[in-house]
Design a protein around this motif. Sequence first.
Motif, mmCIF file in Angstrom:
data_model
loop_
_atom_site.group_PDB
_atom_site.id
_atom_site.type_symbol
_atom_site.label_atom_id
_atom_site.label_comp_id
_atom_site.label_asym_id
_atom_site.label_seq_id
_atom_site.Cartn_x
_atom_site.Cartn_y
_atom_site.Cartn_z
ATOM 1 N N ILE A 402 -1.423 18.239 -4.235
ATOM 2 C CA ILE A 402 -2.617 18.110 -3.724
ATOM 3 C C ILE A 402 -2.615 16.902 -2.918
ATOM 4 N N GLN A 403 -2.803 16.915 -1.497
ATOM 5 C CA GLN A 403 -2.669 15.795 -0.556
ATOM 6 C C GLN A 403 -4.006 15.555 -0.316
ATOM 7 N N PHE A 404 -4.081 14.336 -0.443
ATOM 8 C CA PHE A 404 -5.625 13.734 -0.214
ATOM 9 C C PHE A 404 -5.711 13.561 1.408
ATOM 10 N N ASP A 405 -7.109 13.683 1.829
ATOM 11 C CA ASP A 405 -7.123 13.456 3.277
ATOM 12 C C ASP A 405 -7.799 11.890 3.441
ATOM 13 N N ILE A 406 -6.669 10.877 3.731
ATOM 14 C CA ILE A 406 -6.915 9.588 3.793
ATOM 15 C C ILE A 406 -7.159 9.260 5.378
ATOM 16 N N GLN A 407 -8.233 8.769 5.732
ATOM 17 C CA GLN A 407 -8.511 8.780 7.091
ATOM 18 C C GLN A 407 -8.322 7.217 7.627
ATOM 19 N N SER A 408 -8.727 6.405 6.649
ATOM 20 C CA SER A 408 -8.494 5.060 7.060
ATOM 21 C C SER A 408 -7.879 4.098 5.819
ATOM 22 N N ILE A 409 -7.276 2.957 6.319
ATOM 23 C CA ILE A 409 -7.068 2.146 5.178
ATOM 24 C C ILE A 409 -7.522 0.697 5.739
ATOM 25 N N SER A 410 -8.291 0.095 5.334
ATOM 26 C CA SER A 410 -8.741 -1.212 5.334
ATOM 27 C C SER A 410 -8.384 -2.299 4.476
ATOM 28 N N ILE A 411 -7.707 -3.598 4.853
ATOM 29 C CA ILE A 411 -7.181 -4.706 4.155
ATOM 30 C C ILE A 411 -7.930 -5.901 4.647
ATOM 31 N N MET A 412 -8.742 -6.258 3.604
ATOM 32 C CA MET A 412 -9.440 -7.573 3.804
ATOM 33 C C MET A 412 -9.452 -8.428 2.719
ATOM 34 N N GLY A 413 -9.362 -9.723 3.061
ATOM 35 C CA GLY A 413 -9.325 -10.644 1.978
ATOM 36 C C GLY A 413 -9.193 -11.992 2.574
ATOM 37 N N LYS A 414 -8.784 -13.180 1.404
ATOM 38 C CA LYS A 414 -8.868 -14.421 1.829
ATOM 39 C C LYS A 414 -7.344 -14.712 2.389
#
Length: 560
Positions: A402-414
């Motif tokens: 099963i392949q997931f439909d990942i449409q965005s990846i956001s990396i936030m942090g300090k």
Amino acid sequence: MEELSKSQKARIAIRTFKIHADSLTLQGSYKPSGRTGEKLAESLRQLSPEIYGSMTDSRIVELKGLEYVIDRMPCGIENCTRLILTAQEDFHETSFTEILPLKRRRVSYAVSPHEMCFVITRGKSEIYDILTHITFLNSEAQKIYRQAFHSIEGMSPEWREFEKVVLAKRELVGGELDQAIWNLSIILGRTYRETRDTYEYFEKNRKEHKSNNGLFALIYQIGMRIRAEQESGQNELTIYFTPSLQEMIGHHKYASLWADSLKRTLYQSGLHERPLHVISANMHSVRNLLYGAGTLDDAGETVPEDIYEMVKNLRDRDEQVMRYGGKNGFVFLQDNTGSNIDVNIIDCSRIVPEKLHPSLKDCLSNCSDEPVIIVIDYAFGTQAFDIMDELLSPFTHNDKEIQFDIQSISIMGKAGVLAGKKGDIMLANAHVMEGTPHNYMVKNDLTPEDFDQDVAVFIGPMVTVLGTSLQNRDVLERFHSSSWKAIGLEMEGGHYQRAISGAIIQGHISSDMKIRYAYYASDNPLVSGQTLASGPMGEEGIVPTYMISKIILEKIFSAS
């Protein structure tokens, strides 16, 4: 022969420390006061990390660095002569006491009064972190010993009086406490006020969190440990690395378990065919933005127009927000795999638009394809590659891929800022991996124009460093002022991007997928008093943290 610059010497020291640390892990054991341990200590002194301040000055003990380290090491570390690093976590049905440090999510166990075991679940970065802290503590302990036990005069009068106070094991007040702190300040080579401040800092954490045994006990024990080492080599502090740890390095054991648990939850919840948006962040900001207003409204309270004021009203209401969110598409997935990375799963189709904060209502009302947001807690250094690599891989269920439909990846942090000050925002257009030839370009979906005009936003390369304790002013200044034009430093971005690039090559995700990197400045390692050792930001961090979170949500909803 051309003389090396300070930054070149520091880069060699970083590389030397890493090589020694890697070889010790394979070697199986070492003694911090032995020949091999001294090589590690020498490379750390040559590096002269900003966070360890005056570590290189043999006359004085570094107190702010001591505060930083003890907050990240298990209570009682000063009593130990045997420390074991292992990847095998099988202590649950034993009588060993589990110990969690105040400010680092790592698990350790007190096996005996003089032996502790660290369970390494977060990869090489965690090993580097522990070894730098141990090396620092041993270096400061040697300074204390030299001050307390002179080669000619023997035990100093200050140490003799200090020992009486420690062994009496009673609470000191008034003039008696002042005298004890004064004697200790002479031993440490610090002023009375500096010593008093650190004493009070340790006492506050000891009483409120039981995270340490107090400054007096700490200094006495590490000083006496070095004395015992001088009397007999059998008393030397020894660090052991188990075979299971050596086998784990380079494998994704805990990350694989973590990713499988998350993907199984998504599949069983029927969310696997929905558009997914992954956010690496804290566990509160996205949750509070989407469910905070509804929580206040249901409690009969007025929702402030200013979204940051709303956030302040949610302080100490985590359980209340989670209960409200649980009725409206929020699921908290607590990690039980050992990775120490919890997850928030948010089904946006179940959010009530009318219950959103006014500044977010229009965003969600324009959203049409019912996205699912997956907020994963902060990874630690190289662990970021492991978890993202596993997360982006297909999920196998009943022999079906099963392949997931990942449409965005956001990396936030300090992160540490090199171009500005605390509270500023940094957007990465590349990640430069310190100590390696690996560099990654980033097509960042975030731009300075997305942010409020009254907030300073910098865009440029970010340096992914080996560890918070391996930062050197000269190296960082070189990255900033040279043609690299680096704007900040952090520990995970380059590792995340390596996993993302690999997933694109393997066809697990689309090359057109939206990628977002945004950091707020928690410290400035180039400015004295603004390093990580100076303490957390407190309320200063609310605006940049929630501003980034809000903009990421707006981007997700506008693209849906």
